[in-house]
Design an enzyme around this catalytic site. Structure first.
Site, PDB file in Angstrom:
ATOM      1  CE1 TYR B 116      -4.361  -1.376   0.840  1.00 49.20           C
ATOM      2  CE2 TYR B 116      -2.965  -3.074   1.788  1.00 49.20           C
ATOM      3  CZ  TYR B 116      -4.189  -2.657   1.329  1.00 49.20           C
ATOM      4  OH  TYR B 116      -5.249  -3.520   1.362  1.00 49.20           O
ATOM      5  CE1 TYR B 155      -2.295  -6.509   3.945  1.00 50.38           C
ATOM      6  CE2 TYR B 155      -3.147  -6.322   1.724  1.00 50.38           C
ATOM      7  CZ  TYR B 155      -3.302  -6.150   3.079  1.00 50.38           C
ATOM      8  OH  TYR B 155      -4.474  -5.621   3.561  1.00 50.38           O
ATOM      9  NE  ARG B 165      -6.926  -9.984   5.180  1.00 53.27           N
ATOM     10  CZ  ARG B 165      -7.874  -9.152   4.759  1.00 53.27           C
ATOM     11  NH1 ARG B 165      -7.699  -7.853   4.834  1.00 53.27           N
ATOM     12  NH2 ARG B 165      -9.015  -9.592   4.284  1.00 53.27           N
ATOM     13  CG  HIS B 168      -8.297  -7.252   0.372  1.00 50.66           C
ATOM     14  ND1 HIS B 168      -7.205  -7.913   0.900  1.00 50.66           N
ATOM     15  CD2 HIS B 168      -8.284  -6.016   0.919  1.00 50.66           C
ATOM     16  CE1 HIS B 168      -6.571  -7.113   1.733  1.00 50.66           C
ATOM     17  NE2 HIS B 168      -7.194  -5.944   1.766  1.00 50.66           N
ATOM     18  CG  HIS B 170      -9.686  -1.958   1.520  1.00 49.58           C
ATOM     19  ND1 HIS B 170      -9.980  -2.410   2.788  1.00 49.58           N
ATOM     20  CD2 HIS B 170      -8.406  -2.315   1.288  1.00 49.58           C
ATOM     21  CE1 HIS B 170      -8.916  -2.995   3.298  1.00 49.58           C
ATOM     22  NE2 HIS B 170      -7.933  -2.956   2.404  1.00 49.58           N
TER      23      HIS B 170
END
Lengths: 178, 247
Positions: B116, B155, B165, B168, B170
């Protein structure tokens, strides 16, 4: 239809959801502007630095008009240039800072309360609460010993404190709208 | 000193977790996701059935709130981002099946390497100078939304040892009422990490969990260009009846 389940906002929304002036519902020159501020705490009493609060409220006359333009954008570079300051959009969004603190600059809602939606890392489904600024018949429906958790504390003229406790002895009252 | 939690510990907790609420939403008290432990209320929520509640209306957005570039996450920088180009599209509906019109949809995600653009993300995977990972759009009159982006990477995180995770995106959604507010995550079909993830599995009902997984839609794939995914979203919560004709 069956709803899409909620999932946590996670820790990394900070470059996506907050925007400049997100907590500035009132125009800077508005003489009726008030400041509402506070902290978000977890069940250990520690501040929550990665919560995101959203606010929805009526204007000073009590009307829920909901004008667009909260995220008004610059057409040259796409940046957020903020509300134009004439219409009241009624919507605000503020991320807590490293101290778990948030600040809102708004007007006193004519219907007596500001609606709050709480998101945070660790919170799998958002929570709704309300900020009241004085006695209200609605508060009679809340257990008396917990009523104060919905009441802002007036610190001085135009400045009101409202802390949110996600858990623990001071746990804030949260709502289910069904 | 407590032993670090292993995947086997989490797997056992997931097997033993009580079923969540009938709505399909996660129980906020879901210990396998450790961050939830001190961040969920222990008192029951107070039910509000007031037809005048402010929450039965909600914020409004318009053309001033989005720009055309917002919906294409691959065009926000001088160069092209690395990764598998995809489109994600679908409809936003309320629980009566009515389209949610003209409302704001926001997305954010990791880049193709699972990183991110956030300084607290210290996963040692490369940042991509040509990818921010943030998008917005308004739904159209049929409640449709569409984004062009790249497929995010999986990640690691520190919920337990070797926690990863699944990939995905958000999503943040507004309905006609503040009560319909939704923040959630869209997953990709067939991800091998599904059974290990306590956040996805906080939705304990298998059918409800499937509602978080997009479908690969070959008809939405564009030749020599991008792979298509479809994901429809149903918002929960009541709205004032006078809102039915939309604004």
């Amino acid at each position: 239809m069956n709803p899409t389940p909620s999932q946590t906002v996670g820790p990394f929304y900070g470059y996506a959801l907050p925007f400049p002036g997100g907590g500035d519902l009132a125009a800077p020159a508005d003489p009726a502007g008030i400041t509402v501020h506070g902290y978000v705490h977890d069940g250990a009493g520690d501040p929550v630095p990665d919560a995101l609060l959203e606010f929805w409220q009526a204007d000073a006359s009590g009307e829920l008009r909901g004008a667009p333009g909260t995220l008004r954008r610059d057409l040259v570079d796409g940046s957020v240039i903020g509300r134009h300051g004439v219409d009241f959009t009624g919507f605000g969004r503020v991320a807590t800072d490293a101290d778990g603190r948030w600040t809102l600059r708004t007007v006193m809602p004519g219907n007596g309360y500001i609606s709050v939606c709480v998101f945070a890392r660790g919170l799998l489904h958002h929570l709704f609460t309300r900020i009241y600024f004085g006695q209200d018949p609605f508060l009679d429906t809340v257990p008396p010993q917990r009523r104060h958790t919905l009441m802002a504390v007036r610190e001085r003229e135009g400045v009101h404190r409202f802390d949110i406790h996600l858990q623990g002895e001071k746990e804030t009252v949260f709502f289910d709208f069904g | 000193m407590t032993q670090p939690l292993t995947q086997a510990d989490i797997d056992r907790e997931l097997r033993e977790a009580p079923a969540g609420p009938p709505s399909g939403h996660p129980d906020r008290d879901f210990a396998p996701y450790r961050s939830s432990v001190l961040r969920h209320p222990k008192q029951p929520l107070i039910s509000v059935k007031d037809p005048d509640a402010a929450e039965l209306s909600g914020p409004v957005f318009g053309v001033t709130d989005v720009t055309a570039l917002d919906a294409d996450l691959t065009r926000q920088h001088p160069g092209e981002p690395l990764g598998e180009r995809i489109t994600v599209q679908g409809r936003v509906l309320d629980r009566d099946g009515r389209p949610v019109r003209g409302q704001l949809v926001e997305v954010w995600q990791a880049n193709a390497s699972g990183r991110y653009r956030h300084q607290r993300d210290d996963h040692p995977a490369p940042l991509d100078p040509n990818f921010t990972g943030v998008g917005r759009c308004l739904t159209d009159d049929e409640g449709r939304y569409a984004f062009t982006t790249i497929k995010p990477g999986a990640y690691p995180w520190r919920n337990h040892v070797n926690a990863w995770r699944p990939a995905h995106i958000h999503f943040s959604l507004f309905g006609a009422a503040f009560t319909q507010r939704l923040v959630t995550q869209m997953y990709f079909p067939g991800d091998p990490l599904f059974p290990y993830d306590p956040i996805l599995n906080s939705v304990t009902d298998e059918r409800a969990r499937q509602r978080l997984v997009a479908a690969y839609a070959h008809e939405l794939s564009q030749p020599e260009w991008s792979l298509g995914y479809r994901w429809d979203i149903v918002l929960d919560g009541p709205a004032a009846t006078w809102m039915e004709e939309g604004r």
